[in-house]
Design an enzyme around this catalytic site. Structure first.
Site: not given
Length: 275
Positions: A163-164
């Site tokens: 998700h980063d």
């Protein structure tokens, strides 16, 4: 993730072939036939494809939601700064747009669109690919498996990293109207047939969980691509847009733009807002 599934499947297949008798090989082939058809369509490229795109203003678009998306804007110069930028621009001084938010994803495999532009790929026999839900049920059967090495923290850490670094923008609004292909009850909507962004996943007959609940589909809306926002020509292959920076910079906490980062701050001394 794909290659992990690919290697896992081949390992499982090899184990089954070794343990099965010759009389059962035909049933084994039938069992894995959908997955084999899927693998046939994959072609590996020698090196990643990094699209070259000339972004422009989307003045012809009437959709206010789409106007917020762009193919990124490569800075002509990078100002000297001791801090990295929130949107990822100029973090690489030689290639200012690398890793920036709102940029197209690079490809690790050649795109395999059926029409060379945007349509879903097909098998080597020009047929529709196997149902993705059927593949999931085949590769990951509903079984309780106790892993002696990895625990839930491994999954959670992997999810944080994913998700980063990536977030493909999904088209939930077109002309300010919500796009719903499969409703909350698991039933196909009117959009599912006429909306080009709709690609609902139909529930296969052997899906005991969803069939028991009377569901006929799973929601799936195609991601925003360079084609959808006029960043590539109508005849060029489309590339999905990464909405966040592709650096490990905790953008999932601090945001991927100055505006987003400011909205998360108290505005007094720099602390983040809390609830």
């Amino acid at each position: 993730m794909f290659w992990w599934i690919f290697c896992f499947t081949l390992t499982m297949l090899a184990h089954d072939v070794h343990s099965e008798t010759k009389s059962n090989l035909s049933s084994l082939k039938t069992r894995f036939e959908p997955l084999i058809d899927f693998i046939k369509c994959i072609k590996i490229s020698e090196s990643p494809t990094i699209p070259t795109i000339t972004p422009h203003e989307l003045e012809s678009k009437n959709d206010s939601i789409t106007k917020k998306l762009s193919c990124g804007s490569t800075p002509t110069t990078c100002k000297k700064d001791i801090y990295r930028s929130f949107d990822g621009t100029c973090n690489n001084l030689e290639n200012p747009s690398w890793g920036a938010a709102k940029e197209p994803f690079a490809e690790l495999v050649n795109n395999n669109y059926a029409d060379g532009v945007h349509q879903f790929p097909e098998t080597s026999e020009n047929e529709q690919l196997p149902n993705p839900r059927a593949i999931s049920l085949l590769v990951f059967p509903s079984e309780n498996i106790i892993d002696k090495k990895w625990n839930l923290n491994t999954m959670q850490w992997g999810q944080i990293i994913a998700h980063d670094m990536s977030f493909a923008g999904r088209t939930t609004f077109i002309n300010n109207n919500p796009v719903t292909c499969c409703d909350s009850e698991g039933q196909l909507t009117s959009d599912s047939e006429k909306n080009p962004f709709c690609a609902p996943i139909l529930i296969p007959e052997n899906d005991a969980v969803n069939k028991e609940d009377g569901r006929e589909c799973m929601e799936f809306v195609r991601t925003v691509s360079t084609k959808d926002i006029d960043c590539t020509s109508s005849k060029s292959p489309s590339f999905p847009i990464n909405e966040v920076t592709s650096y490990l910079d905790l953008s999932l906490t601090y945001g991927s733009s100055k505006k987003q980062a400011d909205s998360l701050r108290e505005g007094r001394g720099g602390p983040l807002k809390s609830e």
